[in-house]
Design a protein around this motif. Structure first.
Motif, PDB file in Angstrom:
ATOM      1  N   SER A 111       0.863  -1.180   0.000  1.00 23.18           N
ATOM      2  CA  SER A 111       0.000   0.000   0.000  1.00 23.18           C
ATOM      3  C   SER A 111       0.896   1.225   0.000  1.00 23.18           C
ATOM      4  CB  SER A 111      -0.897   0.017   1.236  1.00 23.18           C
ATOM      5  OG  SER A 111      -1.858  -1.006   1.166  1.00 23.18           O
TER       6      SER A 111
ATOM      7  N   PHE B  11       1.250   5.600   0.388  1.00 29.39           N
ATOM      8  CA  PHE B  11       0.671   6.706   1.147  1.00 29.39           C
ATOM      9  C   PHE B  11       1.416   8.014   0.839  1.00 29.39           C
ATOM     10  CE2 PHE B  11      -1.569   3.918   4.151  1.00 29.39           C
ATOM     11  CZ  PHE B  11      -0.828   2.754   4.057  1.00 29.39           C
TER      12      PHE B  11
ATOM     13  N   TYR C 216       1.871  11.450   3.199  1.00 35.52           N
ATOM     14  CA  TYR C 216       1.623  12.166   4.431  1.00 35.52           C
ATOM     15  C   TYR C 216       2.090  13.608   4.253  1.00 35.52           C
ATOM     16  CZ  TYR C 216       0.487   8.069   7.252  1.00 35.52           C
ATOM     17  OH  TYR C 216      -0.137   6.957   7.785  1.00 35.52           O
TER      18      TYR C 216
ATOM     19  N   LEU D  86      -2.112  11.883   7.464  1.00 33.03           N
ATOM     20  CA  LEU D  86      -2.342  11.213   6.193  1.00 33.03           C
ATOM     21  C   LEU D  86      -3.028  12.150   5.211  1.00 33.03           C
ATOM     22  CD1 LEU D  86      -2.248   8.523   4.614  1.00 33.03           C
ATOM     23  CD2 LEU D  86      -4.556   8.079   5.481  1.00 33.03           C
TER      24      LEU D  86
ATOM     25  N   LYS E 202      -4.067   7.816   0.099  1.00 33.83           N
ATOM     26  CA  LYS E 202      -3.473   6.484   0.046  1.00 33.83           C
ATOM     27  C   LYS E 202      -4.051   5.707  -1.129  1.00 33.83           C
ATOM     28  CE  LYS E 202      -6.909   4.538   3.217  1.00 33.83           C
ATOM     29  NZ  LYS E 202      -7.170   4.088   4.605  1.00 33.83           N
TER      30      LYS E 202
ATOM     31  N   THR F 250      -4.212   1.354  -2.289  1.00 28.89           N
ATOM     32  CA  THR F 250      -3.885   0.031  -1.771  1.00 28.89           C
ATOM     33  C   THR F 250      -3.544  -0.985  -2.842  1.00 28.89           C
ATOM     34  OG1 THR F 250      -6.215  -0.600  -1.788  1.00 28.89           O
ATOM     35  CG2 THR F 250      -5.354   0.407   0.228  1.00 28.89           C
TER      36      THR F 250
ATOM     37  N   PHE G 201       5.604  13.607   2.554  1.00 26.62           N
ATOM     38  CA  PHE G 201       6.316  12.331   2.680  1.00 26.62           C
ATOM     39  C   PHE G 201       5.564  11.240   1.940  1.00 26.62           C
ATOM     40  CE2 PHE G 201       9.488  13.271   5.905  1.00 26.62           C
ATOM     41  CZ  PHE G 201       8.974  14.371   6.547  1.00 26.62           C
TER      42      PHE G 201
ATOM     43  N   ARG H 275       3.784   0.455   2.753  1.00 24.54           N
ATOM     44  CA  ARG H 275       3.608  -0.576   3.773  1.00 24.54           C
ATOM     45  C   ARG H 275       3.186  -1.859   3.099  1.00 24.54           C
ATOM     46  NH1 ARG H 275      -0.622  -2.605   6.971  1.00 24.54           N
ATOM     47  NH2 ARG H 275       0.118  -3.409   8.962  1.00 24.54           N
TER      48      ARG H 275
ATOM     49  N   ASN I  48       1.387  -5.264   2.479  1.00 25.42           N
ATOM     50  CA  ASN I  48      -0.008  -5.593   2.769  1.00 25.42           C
ATOM     51  C   ASN I  48      -0.200  -6.902   3.521  1.00 25.42           C
ATOM     52  OD1 ASN I  48      -1.463  -3.409   1.804  1.00 25.42           O
ATOM     53  ND2 ASN I  48      -1.306  -4.110  -0.307  1.00 25.42           N
TER      54      ASN I  48
ATOM     55  N   TYR J  84       2.303  -8.391   9.599  1.00 29.43           N
ATOM     56  CA  TYR J  84       2.571  -7.131  10.287  1.00 29.43           C
ATOM     57  C   TYR J  84       3.711  -6.420   9.591  1.00 29.43           C
ATOM     58  CZ  TYR J  84       3.365  -3.650  13.801  1.00 29.43           C
ATOM     59  OH  TYR J  84       3.498  -2.430  14.438  1.00 29.43           O
ATOM     60  N   SER J  85       3.551  -5.143   9.378  1.00 33.08           N
ATOM     61  CA  SER J  85       4.588  -4.392   8.694  1.00 33.08           C
ATOM     62  C   SER J  85       4.568  -2.954   9.159  1.00 33.08           C
ATOM     63  CB  SER J  85       4.374  -4.454   7.184  1.00 33.08           C
ATOM     64  OG  SER J  85       5.312  -3.656   6.506  1.00 33.08           O
ATOM     65  N   THR J  86       5.744  -2.375   9.282  1.00 33.26           N
ATOM     66  CA  THR J  86       5.827  -0.953   9.616  1.00 33.26           C
ATOM     67  C   THR J  86       5.887  -0.135   8.337  1.00 33.26           C
ATOM     68  OG1 THR J  86       8.231  -1.043   9.746  1.00 33.26           O
ATOM     69  CG2 THR J  86       7.015  -1.452  11.777  1.00 33.26           C
ATOM     70  N   LEU J  87       5.636   1.160   8.451  1.00 32.81           N
ATOM     71  CA  LEU J  87       5.719   2.060   7.309  1.00 32.81           C
ATOM     72  C   LEU J  87       7.163   2.402   7.006  1.00 32.81           C
ATOM     73  CD1 LEU J  87       2.945   4.790   7.700  1.00 32.81           C
ATOM     74  CD2 LEU J  87       3.235   3.242   5.808  1.00 32.81           C
TER      75      LEU J  87
ATOM     76  N   PHE K 289       9.246   5.324   5.104  1.00 31.46           N
ATOM     77  CA  PHE K 289       9.052   6.694   4.605  1.00 31.46           C
ATOM     78  C   PHE K 289      10.178   7.109   3.672  1.00 31.46           C
ATOM     79  CE2 PHE K 289       5.539   8.500   6.958  1.00 31.46           C
ATOM     80  CZ  PHE K 289       5.422   7.682   8.070  1.00 31.46           C
ATOM     81  N   GLY K 290       9.836   7.982   2.721  1.00 29.59           N
ATOM     82  CA  GLY K 290      10.858   8.709   1.985  1.00 29.59           C
ATOM     83  C   GLY K 290      11.394   9.835   2.849  1.00 29.59           C
TER      84      GLY K 290
END
Lengths: 114, 113
Positions: free
Chosen positions: B32, B34, B36, B46, B49, B51, B89, B93, B95, B98-101, B103-104
């Motif tokens: 997914s 995003f 921000y 946010l 987004k 998906t 940003f 993440r 899909n 469990y996963s963390t984001l 970021f650029g």
């Protein structure tokens, strides 16, 4: 609705001092996170807690410890602060079980280590 | 591993100009995506987004389309306002599981009257 609340908002420390950043969320979220934001580096994950009772290291965990006190609260501790830890720290939370669940951020804590 | 690359800023525009902020990603599988936004003195929030491939996210006049073939998620707005001045940003993440984001590094946008 308070969302994610961080304290303190500003702090100045001397090298070697310790301190704890507090974070609390009132959205009943499972996961909580601590990030640091530095110029040109974006956001880097320090530690996270996928659920109450668990914590895991992120990208830059050295020099930090965390405690997931309960479902609402997730604290970040600097045991012996160093100038390299001067940064803006953000706490965030997210509702798990939703693949596209967004992160909700606090307003940040600006830490200066002299 | 996962990574996000954004164009470096600052991007400086006059009010009502067209905005593009480029974002490309590297990821296993189909994450997914995003955007921000961080206004001065605030935390991130946010913006939009998407998906899955070809999805278009939109909010507040901003749009971004998930392009699997070019692994991109560029942010666009047809007419920027001074109030759009902020840091943007891009993030991804995974899909599954469990996963963390990830970021650029963020792109600062400055809009002048």
């Amino acid at each position: 609705n308070a969302g994610v609340t961080q304290t303190p908002k500003f702090q100045v420390l001397k090298t070697g001092q310790s301190m704890t950043l507090q974070c609390a969320q009132d959205m009943n979220h499972n996961s909580m996170y601590w990030y640091r934001q530095d110029p040109g580096m974006g956001l880097r994950l320090i530690y996270y807690s996928a659920s109450e009772g668990t914590t895991d290291k992120g990208e830059v965990p050295n020099g930090y410890n965390v405690s997931r006190l309960n479902k609402r609260e997730f604290s970040l501790r600097l045991e012996s602060a160093a100038p390299s830890q001067t940064s803006v720290y953000f706490c965030a939370s997210r509702l798990e079980g939703v693949n596209t669940g967004e992160l909700f951020f606090g307003e940040g804590s600006r830490l200066t280590v002299l | 591993g996962n990574s996000v690359t954004q164009m470096e800023g600052p991007v400086t525009l006059s009010e009502e100009a067209f905005l593009t902020i480029n974002c490309t990603y590297t990821a296993t599988g189909y994450p997914s995506l995003f955007w921000y936004v961080q206004y001065p003195g605030e935390g991130l929030q946010l913006l939009l987004k998407a998906t899955k491939a070809d999805d278009k996210g939109s909010n507040k006049g901003f749009e971004a389309t998930y392009r699997k073939e070019t692994t991109s998620f560029h942010l666009e707005k047809g007419s920027v306002q001074v109030s759009d001045s902020a840091v943007y940003f891009c993030a991804l993440r995974r899909n599954s599981g469990y996963s963390t984001l990830t970021f650029g590094k963020g792109t600062m946008l400055l809009v002048s009257p």
